[in-house]
Design an enzyme around this catalytic site. Sequence first.
Site, PDB file in Angstrom:
ATOM      1  N   GLY A   6     -71.755 -22.115 -25.848  1.00  0.00           N
ATOM      2  CA  GLY A   6     -70.524 -21.598 -26.292  1.00  0.00           C
ATOM      3  C   GLY A   6     -69.774 -23.012 -27.185  1.00  0.00           C
ATOM      4  CB  SER A   7     -67.147 -25.236 -26.385  1.00  0.00           C
ATOM      5  OG  SER A   7     -66.752 -24.194 -25.590  1.00  0.00           O
TER       6      SER A   7
ATOM      7  N   GLY B 191     -66.754 -24.027 -21.539  1.00  0.00           N
ATOM      8  CA  GLY B 191     -65.827 -24.672 -22.108  1.00  0.00           C
ATOM      9  C   GLY B 191     -65.730 -26.304 -21.759  1.00  0.00           C
TER      10      GLY B 191
ATOM     11  N   GLY C 209     -71.405 -24.974 -20.296  1.00  0.00           N
ATOM     12  CA  GLY C 209     -71.884 -26.287 -20.338  1.00  0.00           C
ATOM     13  C   GLY C 209     -72.946 -26.758 -20.823  1.00  0.00           C
TER      14      GLY C 209
ATOM     15  CE  LYS D 207     -67.448 -15.461 -24.382  1.00  0.00           C
ATOM     16  NZ  LYS D 207     -68.428 -15.307 -23.430  1.00  0.00           N
TER      17      LYS D 207
END
Lengths: 185, 291
Positions: B234-235, B152, B213, B80
């Site tokens: 992602g997370s 996140g 999400g 990123k």
Amino acid sequence: MRIGVLAVQGAFIEHEKVMQSLGCDCVELRQKSDIVSLDGLILPGGESTVQNKLLHELDMFDALKDMIKGGVRTLATCAGLILLAEKISNDEKRAFATLPVTVKRNAYGRQLGSFRTRSDFKGIGDVDMTFIRAPYIEKVSADVKILSVVDQKIVGVEYKNQIGLSFHPELDKDDSIHRYFLNHT
Amino acid sequence: MSNEQYSLNKGLAQMLKGGVIMDVTTPEQARIAEKAGACAVMALERIPADIRAAGGVSRMSDPKMIKSIQNAVSIPVMAKCRIGHFAEAQILEAIEIDYIDESEVLSPADDVYHINKRDFKVPFVCGARDLGEALRRINEGASMIRTKGEPGTGDIVQAVRHMRKMNAEIAKVSALREDELFEEAKRLQVPYELVKYVHENKKLPVVNFAAGGVATPADAALMMQLGAEGVFVGSGIFKSGDPEKRANAIVKAVTNYTDAKLIAELSEDLGEAMVGINENEIKLIMEERGQ
């Protein structure tokens, strides 16, 4: 004509569109129960590590390997070529290992090494070729027919019922390689 | 970027379709992701949930850390840069990253201009909440689009909202009369040719993934059924109890996204999902960055 297109990951829809435009029915192969009465098989581009893993975990591997060994005509592009190769010079993992060639994965480097060119394809003439993080073929056994060579590297082969290509004919407008595959099916 | 390079860059995104792109912060996590079936990894110092927790300015990752991940795996590696920070993008291109995410997850470097992505050879993916944002990013040279979602949070509601809005607007453009497309281009603030492409093809000119999400196999299946061509997680993976198992399950759910029986099996015993925070509990709304 019923063509099975491996659809666990990658650019399978692009192949389906070409085959449908040539009058074929396409079946997306996402699990074992999808593998029934196919006249041809396409192994598309994508990530070979992902495809190989899912082939095993979704219990499709043996059925497809039997099909390929049993003589069903198979077209494999990029990641598909890696799945077919008997040897991979820079990876210990193997998939079907039905095509007696040695390929090198990511042979042209990362995305900045991706390129397009126009080159000769045996039996067809000049075709557009799109190479994306592509492999090439380092060695072939004596009974493998070489279909295409770009910059002294083998990028297209045929062996019995299997066609293996480093590049992506499904991303270019020309459908002559798909027709070549179909005419031999 | 030449037209030829642009088509190669769109082509790489096509190869990623039907796959899961996972955020990783170490070579070890990258290897776990590759083994679990990730079709690419996103190398970053902190995953979005931790960026949120840490606060402050978040920037492009250390090139050394990105290189260590490039050396650890054979699948494509993305990284990123901040919105508008073309010098960070130049650095990422110099270390031969496979894809740059000009991302709202990092602190924006420019509150007016996005990067002129046509100046680069390396491909870019950008976030979008609706058709106008997507086409503006594509006009700037992006060769792949993803929903912004709300990174996140472990909350899928924003990604769903963005995907539904995109679908509704594409359907609307497809149904317009041809002589209405000029006004639509004006409304969306994008060139007529891009609107015409959407009108004729009923889809974006580039691949469109879901992001922001996604925390469970069911979230991934939901986004795929809503028309996503693949998923960024992602997370959701490395913030969960059993990252390896969860990663495996999400990969298979993306391949067989309509097979509820299989996804039910995949959803068993995954351990704890990331805790997650609701939309009305968060102070920092990342999706509003860069429009």
